[in-house]
Design an enzyme around this catalytic site. Structure first.
Site, mmCIF file in Angstrom:
data_model
loop_
_atom_site.group_PDB
_atom_site.id
_atom_site.type_symbol
_atom_site.label_atom_id
_atom_site.label_comp_id
_atom_site.label_asym_id
_atom_site.label_seq_id
_atom_site.Cartn_x
_atom_site.Cartn_y
_atom_site.Cartn_z
ATOM 1 N N ASP A 46 20.751 35.191 3.808
ATOM 2 C CA ASP A 46 20.690 36.467 4.538
ATOM 3 C C ASP A 46 21.898 36.677 5.459
ATOM 4 O OD1 ASP A 46 18.071 36.694 3.435
ATOM 5 O OD2 ASP A 46 17.273 35.536 5.109
ATOM 6 N N GLU A 81 12.365 43.889 -0.188
ATOM 7 C CA GLU A 81 12.634 43.519 1.195
ATOM 8 C C GLU A 81 14.115 43.712 1.510
ATOM 9 O OE1 GLU A 81 11.148 39.548 1.298
ATOM 10 O OE2 GLU A 81 12.743 38.721 0.057
#
Length: 323
Positions: A42, A211
């Site tokens: 991420d 997501e």
């Protein structure tokens, strides 16, 4: 090998040549060259005011890396050497996820999530820093939270500042999909004049796996990037990055085929190809040479180790293409 094969194919009829060309594998570019400490999840990156690239990623108090050339990256500690006390309510391991770094109003902001895997007992926090460097961040507390009984999940935040000065925070994972709230620029927290939780993308049938939203505005459209399918399974990951666009930051977002992102829509931007498995956890960064797609993938030639991927984006034709 590729040059030799291409020379031989020049003698074939055009129709046969097109039939023999690979399709899915060749449709996506390999990540650009990066070296050094590039094992990340991420990633979020910004070019600081002094020209240094600052990159933050999931785990370890939000791991920090720096680079002077966007190629060689070095670890430089963590955003939070000491965890704020409120983290423990949402993560027994005090393990923050999915940072989002930006530069606003003369200082650096970082939104991030605290949760545990598979749970919607989650919170998005805010931190500020005058330099953006590891160990200089001051936590400003919770921006938005969800409970285990809710139908959406407060993780994977991304700040979008519109040209009219309005601030928006997109976030979300699985359950009923991706959401957006309006923020107050004075505080970085939710705007008191609009408490709506807007729904911007969902997968109502089949898997709920969507997501990691990130929103940018280009050429009069708002573009919503998101990660679809299964993350965090090494070489078994099926993560991929898709996009839709809208004429308002709160949607509705439609893909290239006109399918609403609230109904499983999304145009692929980057998918698994060759050794580069499950690209996702993306952010979009504007740099001197154009927009960058910054993400992680799982290296099929290194036991599925998660690594940093960076590609430039082209907006030719009104849709982003990684190259």
């Amino acid at each position: 090998m590729r040059a030799h094969r291409g020379t031989r194919w020049l003698t074939l009829p055009t129709a046969l040549l097109l039939a023999l060309l690979p399709t899915s594998v060749s449709a996506y570019p390999n990540p650009g060259r990066v070296t050094g400490d590039t094992v990340v999840h991420d990633p979020s990156m910004i070019r600081a005011t002094d020209g240094t690239y600052l990159l933050y990623s999931t785990h370890g108090g939000l791991e920090a890396r720096t680079s002077t050339d966007r190629i060689a990256f070095s670890r430089s500690g963590s955003a939070f050497p000491t965890p704020p006390s409120w983290w423990r309510t949402y993560s027994a391991e005090n393990d923050p996820w999915a940072p989002d770094i930006s530069y606003q109003g003369g200082g650096y902001l970082m939104y991030y999530a605290v949760s545990s895997f598979g749970s919607s007992n989650s919170a998005i926090g805010l931190a500020t820093s005058s330099s953006g460097r590891a160990g200089t961040w001051t936590d400003r507390g919770i921006v938005h939270s969800t409970t285990g009984g809710g139908d959406y999940n407060a993780i994977d935040p991304n700040l979008f500042v519109d040209s009219d000065g309005k601030w928006w925070l997109s976030f979300g994972s699985w359950w009923s999909g991706l959401k957006m709230i309006r923020l107050d620029p004075a505080t970085g927290k939710q705007y008191a004049g609009d408490r709506t939780v807007y729904a911007i993308a969902s997968r109502p049938t089949g898997t709920k796996a969507i997501e990691g939203p990130s929103v940018v505005k280009r050429n009069g459209y708002y573009y919503l990037f998101a990660s679809y399918d299964t993350c965090c399974a090494g070489t078994g990951s099926t993560y991929k990055i898709k996009v839709g666009r809208a004429t308002s930051p709160t949607g509705p977002y439609y893909d290239k085929n006109g399918v609403n992102m609230m109904n499983n829509g999304g145009t692929p931007v980057l998918e698994s190809h060759g050794r580069y498995i499950g690209p996702g956890g993306q952010s979009v960064m504007s740099d001197v040479d154009g927009d960058l797609l910054v993400y992680h993938y799982y290296d099929g030639q290194d036991n599925g180790t998660p690594k940093l991927g960076v590609n430039l984006l082209s907006w030719s034709g009104g849709w982003p293409t990684a190259y």
